[in-house]
Motif scaffolding. Structure first.
Motif, PDB file in Angstrom:
ATOM      1  N   SER A   7       0.823  -1.204   0.000  1.00 29.41           N
ATOM      2  CA  SER A   7       0.000   0.000   0.000  1.00 29.41           C
ATOM      3  C   SER A   7       0.858   1.255   0.000  1.00 29.41           C
ATOM      4  CB  SER A   7      -0.925   0.019   1.233  1.00 29.41           C
ATOM      5  OG  SER A   7      -1.882  -1.003   1.140  1.00 29.41           O
ATOM      6  N   PHE A   8       2.005   1.185   0.677  1.00 31.26           N
ATOM      7  CA  PHE A   8       2.883   2.369   0.665  1.00 31.26           C
ATOM      8  C   PHE A   8       3.850   2.344  -0.505  1.00 31.26           C
ATOM      9  CE2 PHE A   8       6.889   4.503   1.752  1.00 31.26           C
ATOM     10  CZ  PHE A   8       6.407   5.801   1.814  1.00 31.26           C
ATOM     11  N   TRP A   9       4.720   1.314  -0.571  1.00 32.79           N
ATOM     12  CA  TRP A   9       5.811   1.351  -1.551  1.00 32.79           C
ATOM     13  C   TRP A   9       5.351   1.107  -2.991  1.00 32.79           C
ATOM     14  CZ3 TRP A   9       7.492  -0.504   3.368  1.00 32.79           C
ATOM     15  CH2 TRP A   9       8.488   0.290   3.944  1.00 32.79           C
ATOM     16  N   SER A  10       4.322   0.303  -3.191  1.00 31.79           N
ATOM     17  CA  SER A  10       3.888   0.018  -4.564  1.00 31.79           C
ATOM     18  C   SER A  10       2.720   0.892  -5.021  1.00 31.79           C
ATOM     19  CB  SER A  10       3.471  -1.455  -4.690  1.00 31.79           C
ATOM     20  OG  SER A  10       4.594  -2.292  -4.540  1.00 31.79           O
ATOM     21  N   LEU A  11       2.066   1.581  -4.074  1.00 29.09           N
ATOM     22  CA  LEU A  11       0.876   2.346  -4.443  1.00 29.09           C
ATOM     23  C   LEU A  11       0.960   3.814  -4.017  1.00 29.09           C
ATOM     24  CD1 LEU A  11      -1.789  -0.387  -3.572  1.00 29.09           C
ATOM     25  CD2 LEU A  11      -1.008   0.276  -5.857  1.00 29.09           C
TER      26      LEU A  11
END
Length: 262
Positions: A58-62
């Motif tokens: 949710s943080f690093w990929s989105l």
């Protein structure tokens, strides 16, 4: 095989990935053919692991790529991230409330089964969308968005689909439906994922300015699912500490893929 997959159109990649996540739902639903009871420790460990993967993704990929791309498109990053993230979670919240409102008078056993089917089907939409958006965003070469990390995101969502498929088919079987009907309904709860995945990839590829919003939207929806369902369910296990450790393991693996290989 890996080289072949990496050279495919991103929409096809999203379709293949979400067919995989859907198939894991079907495998989870097939439990009704083999077991009367499912090992709770294994199910909860899978949920905990998937929660960790989805939090990191949710943080690093989105979210992080959402902010980066919003900056490159001369948008106000924090506004786009906030609106997308909050809208993603709010949609699922409203969906749950609407369903509960319209099913007040259903008998308790039937209500529980219907709510479970509706809830899991509803939550599979943003999960499929998240996979589709992630694969579609590969086109733009954003920091943190790699094929490996995107595939792990699909794997994480697939893992948490296994107990979801079981969570639908087993109660239906318990309520008197045949094994075949329980399996079919449990499997179909995940059919929305390939549809949402392809739609997400197409939107990202065709309308670039939607990408920052859609990335944040998918992140918000995934965090809602993690906080409302995956972690609470995994923590019903007597070994809460061990289930928390599986969440850390899932988060760490996803983080390493995103940061080290990004």
């Amino acid at each position: 095989m890996i080289s072949y997959f990496s050279n495919l159109d991103h929409t096809i990649q999203a379709l293949i990935a979400t067919i995989f996540t859907f198939s894991v739902t079907a495998v989870g639903s097939s439990i009704v053919f083999f077991f009367k009871h499912v090992n709770k420790n294994i199910m909860d460990a899978m949920l905990g692991f998937a929660a960790g993967v989805m939090i990191a993704a949710s943080f690093w990929s989105l979210l992080e790529p959402s902010i980066t791309m919003a900056e490159s498109l001369k948008m106000i990053p924090w506004i786009i991230a906030f609106i997308g993230f909050f809208t993603g979670g709010l949609l699922l919240f409203i969906g749950d409330k609407v369903y509960v409102h319209f099913n007040k008078h259903t008998n308790d056993k039937k209500k529980r089964c219907l709510m479970l089917i509706f809830s899991i089907t509803l939550h599979n939409i943003p999960e499929g969308l998240a996979v589709g958006v992630a694969f579609g965003s590969l086109k733009y070469g954003l920091d943190g968005v790699t094929l490996g990390a995107t595939c792990l995101l699909a794997l994480g969502i697939g893992l948490q689909n296994f107990p979801e498929g079981t969570a639908v088919s087993v109660p239906l079987r318990r309520e008197g439906l045949s094994r075949t009907k329980s399996f079919i309904i449990g499997s179909l709860s995940g059919i929305v994922e390939p549809i949402a995945g392809v739609l997400g990839a197409i939107l990202v590829l065709k309308i670039r300015y939607l990408l920052p919003f859609l990335l944040a939207f998918a992140a918000g929806a995934m965090i809602y699912v993690v906080v409302q369902e995956l972690i609470p369910e995994s923590q019903t296990n007597k070994r809460k500490d061990l289930m928390a450790l599986f969440t850390l393991i899932g988060f760490s693996i996803m983080m390493i893929l995103d940061v080290a290989l990004g």
